[in-house]
Design a protein around this motif. Structure first.
Motif, PDB file in Angstrom:
ATOM      1  N   ALA A 104     -10.148  20.314  16.112  1.00  0.00           N
ATOM      2  CA  ALA A 104      -9.234  21.091  15.312  1.00  0.00           C
ATOM      3  C   ALA A 104      -7.837  21.274  15.994  1.00  0.00           C
ATOM      4  O   ALA A 104      -7.890  21.667  17.519  1.00  0.00           O
ATOM      5  N   PHE A 105      -6.836  21.097  15.423  1.00  0.00           N
ATOM      6  CA  PHE A 105      -5.464  21.578  15.775  1.00  0.00           C
ATOM      7  C   PHE A 105      -4.638  21.531  14.686  1.00  0.00           C
ATOM      8  O   PHE A 105      -4.841  20.903  13.483  1.00  0.00           O
ATOM      9  N   SER A 106      -3.348  21.866  14.577  1.00  0.00           N
ATOM     10  CA  SER A 106      -2.331  22.242  13.580  1.00  0.00           C
ATOM     11  C   SER A 106      -1.780  20.731  13.396  1.00  0.00           C
ATOM     12  O   SER A 106      -1.301  19.949  14.492  1.00  0.00           O
ATOM     13  N   LYS A 107      -1.949  20.247  12.068  1.00  0.00           N
ATOM     14  CA  LYS A 107      -1.270  18.989  11.775  1.00  0.00           C
ATOM     15  C   LYS A 107      -0.269  19.105  10.558  1.00  0.00           C
ATOM     16  O   LYS A 107      -0.223  19.882   9.768  1.00  0.00           O
ATOM     17  N   PRO A 108       0.917  18.318  10.757  1.00  0.00           N
ATOM     18  CA  PRO A 108       1.919  18.458   9.720  1.00  0.00           C
ATOM     19  C   PRO A 108       1.242  17.882   8.250  1.00  0.00           C
ATOM     20  O   PRO A 108       0.313  17.272   8.007  1.00  0.00           O
ATOM     21  N   LEU A 109       1.706  18.529   7.345  1.00  0.00           N
ATOM     22  CA  LEU A 109       1.395  18.145   5.787  1.00  0.00           C
ATOM     23  C   LEU A 109       1.575  16.692   5.716  1.00  0.00           C
ATOM     24  O   LEU A 109       2.164  16.037   5.951  1.00  0.00           O
ATOM     25  N   HIS A 110       0.451  16.222   4.993  1.00  0.00           N
ATOM     26  CA  HIS A 110       0.387  14.723   4.574  1.00  0.00           C
ATOM     27  C   HIS A 110      -0.038  13.987   5.643  1.00  0.00           C
ATOM     28  O   HIS A 110       0.132  12.621   5.652  1.00  0.00           O
ATOM     29  N   SER A 111      -0.553  14.570   6.836  1.00  0.00           N
ATOM     30  CA  SER A 111      -0.889  13.554   7.966  1.00  0.00           C
ATOM     31  C   SER A 111      -2.170  12.633   7.328  1.00  0.00           C
ATOM     32  O   SER A 111      -3.018  13.055   6.729  1.00  0.00           O
ATOM     33  N   ASP A 112      -2.126  11.418   7.771  1.00  0.00           N
ATOM     34  CA  ASP A 112      -3.292  10.371   7.283  1.00  0.00           C
ATOM     35  C   ASP A 112      -4.078  10.154   8.672  1.00  0.00           C
ATOM     36  O   ASP A 112      -4.846   9.093   8.393  1.00  0.00           O
ATOM     37  N   TRP A 113      -3.556  10.539   9.780  1.00  0.00           N
ATOM     38  CA  TRP A 113      -4.456  10.104  10.806  1.00  0.00           C
ATOM     39  C   TRP A 113      -4.430  11.328  11.807  1.00  0.00           C
ATOM     40  O   TRP A 113      -3.165  11.822  12.038  1.00  0.00           O
ATOM     41  N   SER A 114      -5.312  11.826  12.417  1.00  0.00           N
ATOM     42  CA  SER A 114      -5.191  12.565  13.860  1.00  0.00           C
ATOM     43  C   SER A 114      -6.409  12.409  14.683  1.00  0.00           C
ATOM     44  O   SER A 114      -7.163  11.691  14.314  1.00  0.00           O
ATOM     45  N   TRP A 115      -6.080  12.791  16.063  1.00  0.00           N
ATOM     46  CA  TRP A 115      -6.993  12.399  17.188  1.00  0.00           C
ATOM     47  C   TRP A 115      -6.620  13.212  18.340  1.00  0.00           C
ATOM     48  O   TRP A 115      -5.542  13.511  18.506  1.00  0.00           O
ATOM     49  N   ASP A 156      -3.857  20.790  26.543  1.00  0.00           N
ATOM     50  CA  ASP A 156      -4.234  19.999  25.232  1.00  0.00           C
ATOM     51  C   ASP A 156      -3.230  19.175  25.023  1.00  0.00           C
ATOM     52  O   ASP A 156      -1.974  19.068  25.615  1.00  0.00           O
ATOM     53  N   VAL A 157      -3.748  17.648  24.422  1.00  0.00           N
ATOM     54  CA  VAL A 157      -2.599  16.712  24.086  1.00  0.00           C
ATOM     55  C   VAL A 157      -3.374  16.214  22.810  1.00  0.00           C
ATOM     56  O   VAL A 157      -4.619  15.801  22.919  1.00  0.00           O
ATOM     57  N   ASN A 158      -2.632  16.079  21.865  1.00  0.00           N
ATOM     58  CA  ASN A 158      -3.404  15.661  20.477  1.00  0.00           C
ATOM     59  C   ASN A 158      -2.280  14.604  19.668  1.00  0.00           C
ATOM     60  O   ASN A 158      -1.008  15.017  20.155  1.00  0.00           O
ATOM     61  N   PHE A 159      -2.587  13.975  18.898  1.00  0.00           N
ATOM     62  CA  PHE A 159      -1.817  13.290  18.170  1.00  0.00           C
ATOM     63  C   PHE A 159      -2.091  13.285  16.666  1.00  0.00           C
ATOM     64  O   PHE A 159      -3.151  13.473  16.248  1.00  0.00           O
ATOM     65  N   SER A 160      -1.040  12.990  15.916  1.00  0.00           N
ATOM     66  CA  SER A 160      -1.296  12.882  14.455  1.00  0.00           C
ATOM     67  C   SER A 160      -0.035  11.839  13.777  1.00  0.00           C
ATOM     68  O   SER A 160       0.909  11.609  14.411  1.00  0.00           O
ATOM     69  N   ARG A 161      -0.414  11.388  12.638  1.00  0.00           N
ATOM     70  CA  ARG A 161       0.604  10.353  11.942  1.00  0.00           C
ATOM     71  C   ARG A 161       0.736  10.869  10.715  1.00  0.00           C
ATOM     72  O   ARG A 161      -0.155  11.108  10.061  1.00  0.00           O
ATOM     73  N   ARG A 162       1.947  10.983  10.317  1.00  0.00           N
ATOM     74  CA  ARG A 162       2.396  11.215   8.818  1.00  0.00           C
ATOM     75  C   ARG A 162       3.340  10.095   8.142  1.00  0.00           C
ATOM     76  O   ARG A 162       4.175   9.770   8.839  1.00  0.00           O
ATOM     77  N   PRO A 163       3.280   9.778   6.882  1.00  0.00           N
ATOM     78  CA  PRO A 163       4.364   8.989   6.253  1.00  0.00           C
ATOM     79  C   PRO A 163       5.651   9.804   6.133  1.00  0.00           C
ATOM     80  O   PRO A 163       5.451  10.988   5.837  1.00  0.00           O
ATOM     81  N   ARG A 164       6.800   9.080   6.108  1.00  0.00           N
ATOM     82  CA  ARG A 164       8.050   9.668   5.858  1.00  0.00           C
ATOM     83  C   ARG A 164       8.162  10.400   4.765  1.00  0.00           C
ATOM     84  O   ARG A 164       7.632   9.409   3.648  1.00  0.00           O
ATOM     85  N   ALA A 165       8.933  11.308   4.403  1.00  0.00           N
ATOM     86  CA  ALA A 165       8.734  11.688   2.928  1.00  0.00           C
ATOM     87  C   ALA A 165       9.980  10.966   2.221  1.00  0.00           C
ATOM     88  O   ALA A 165      11.075  10.307   2.823  1.00  0.00           O
ATOM     89  N   GLU A 166       9.593  10.422   0.982  1.00  0.00           N
ATOM     90  CA  GLU A 166      10.483   9.560   0.291  1.00  0.00           C
ATOM     91  C   GLU A 166      11.838  10.451  -0.332  1.00  0.00           C
ATOM     92  O   GLU A 166      11.788  11.224  -0.452  1.00  0.00           O
ATOM     93  N   VAL A 167      12.827   9.512  -0.152  1.00  0.00           N
ATOM     94  CA  VAL A 167      14.098  10.126  -0.333  1.00  0.00           C
ATOM     95  C   VAL A 167      14.498   9.779  -1.857  1.00  0.00           C
ATOM     96  O   VAL A 167      14.583   8.481  -2.158  1.00  0.00           O
TER      97      VAL A 167
END
Length: 257
Positions: free
Chosen positions: A70-81, A246-257
Motif C-alpha cells: 500500500a502506498f500513494s500512486k498517481p491517477l491512472h497508474s498501470d503498474w506499482s511495486w 520506504d522505496v516504491n515505484f509506479s508507472r503511468r501513461p502520459r496524459a494525451e494532449v
C-alpha cells in the motif's frame, strides 16, 4: 501446528521447564566448570530458537503489516511495486563491513569502491504511525575511502511489460539522514545493446519525496526492452547515517494532449 500444543498440558510443561531453568540460573555461581559448560551449551541452543521466534513474531505482530504494498500512486497508474526489502523480512537482516556487490534480498545490492569497508547495513522494522512500508533500511557509513556508494534496485519483469516512451516512472521514497547529503536516482533501461539513463536529484527538503522519469525524452526501443534498474547514488556519505524508510515505484501513461 495443532491447537493442542497451546492447551493445559503445554502450559504445565512450560511451567516445569521455566522452574527448572530458574533453579539452574540461581545455582550458576556454584556449578562446577564442566557442568557449567554443558548448561551454557543448552542455554545457547535454547536462545537460538527463542531469538528466531521473537524475530518473526515481533515482525508479524507490528504495524504496518508485512507484505503490504500500500502506498500513494498517481491517477491512472498501470503498474506499482514495492521491493521485497521494504515489504518483508530478509535473512540475515544486516551485515557489517559490507563488501561491494553484496545482496540484500533478491532485488537490492550495494556497490562501492572502498579499499576498506566501514559500511554497516541493516533492515529494521518500521513502527512509526505514519509508516506505510513494513520495513526500512539503515546504512551507517563511517570512514569512506572510496569514490562512490550506490544502492541498486532491480525492477521486476512486470515493469517492462508494454513499457513505452508514453510512460512516466515515479519513485517514491521516505528518507532520513543524520546530516545533509546529496542523493541521486538514476533509472537505467536496457534495450538491446543500448541502455537509456535518466538522473534525478532527490529533493531531501521533505522526508517523503517523489521523482518522475519521463521516457518521452529517451530513445527507447520499445520492442527490445530487456531489463531495468535504479541506482540510488549517495554523494559524500562519510560519517553519516541514512535511513530509507520506504522505496516504491509506479508507472503511468502520459496524459494525451
Amino acid at each position: 501446528m495443532s491447537n493442542r500444543a497451546f492447551g493445559p498440558f503445554d502450559a504445565m510443561l512450560h511451567h516445569l521447564v521455566m522452574r527448572r531453568w530458574r533453579k539452574i540460573a540461581a545455582a550458576a555461581d556454584d556449578l562446577g566448570l564442566d557442568r557449567l559448560r554443558r548448561v551454557r551449551l543448552r542455554a545457547l541452543e535454547l536462545r537460538q530458537v527463542t531469538d528466531r521466534l521473537l524475530y518473526v513474531s515481533n515482525g508479524r505482530l507490528a504495524l504496518p503489516l508485512i507484505g503490504s504494498n500500500a502506498f500513494s500512486k498517481p491517477l491512472h497508474s498501470d503498474w506499482s511495486w514495492r521491493p521485497e526489502l521494504w515489504r518483508g523480512p530478509i535473512f540475515p537482516p544486516g551485515q557489517a563491513a559490507v563488501e561491494s556487490k553484496t545482496g540484500f534480498g533478491d532485488e537490492v545490492k550495494i556497490f562501492h569502491d572502498c579499499r576498506i569497508s566501514e559500511l554497516t547495513v541493516r533492515q529494521l522494522r518500521n513502527t512509526h504511525e505514519d509508516d506505510l512500508a513494513p520495513y526500512g533500511l539503515r546504512m551507517d557509513v563511517f570512514q569512506f575511502d572510496g569514490s562512490f556508494l550506490s544502492l541498486v534496485v532491480d525492477l521486476p519483469e512486470s515493469a517492462m511489460r508494454a513499457l513505452g516512451r508514453k510512460h512516466l516512472i515515479r519513485m517514491n521514497a521516505v528518507v532520513e539522514t543524520e546530516k545533509p547529503l546529496e542523493i541521486f536516482a538514476r533509472l537505467n533501461i536496457q534495450h538491446g545493446p543500448n541502455t537509456e539513463q535518466m538522473v534525478r536529484e532527490l529533493p531531501l527538503s521533505d522526508r517523503e519525496l517523489s521523482v518522475d522519469f519521463d521516457l518521452a525524452y529517451t530513445k527507447l526501443n520499445e520492442k527490445r526492452v530487456e531489463r531495468a534498474w535504479v541506482d540510488l547514488i549517495f554523494e559524500g556519505p562519510e560519517m553519516n547515517q541514512v535511513m530509507l524508510r520506504d522505496v516504491n515505484f509506479s508507472r503511468r501513461p502520459r496524459a494525451e494532449v
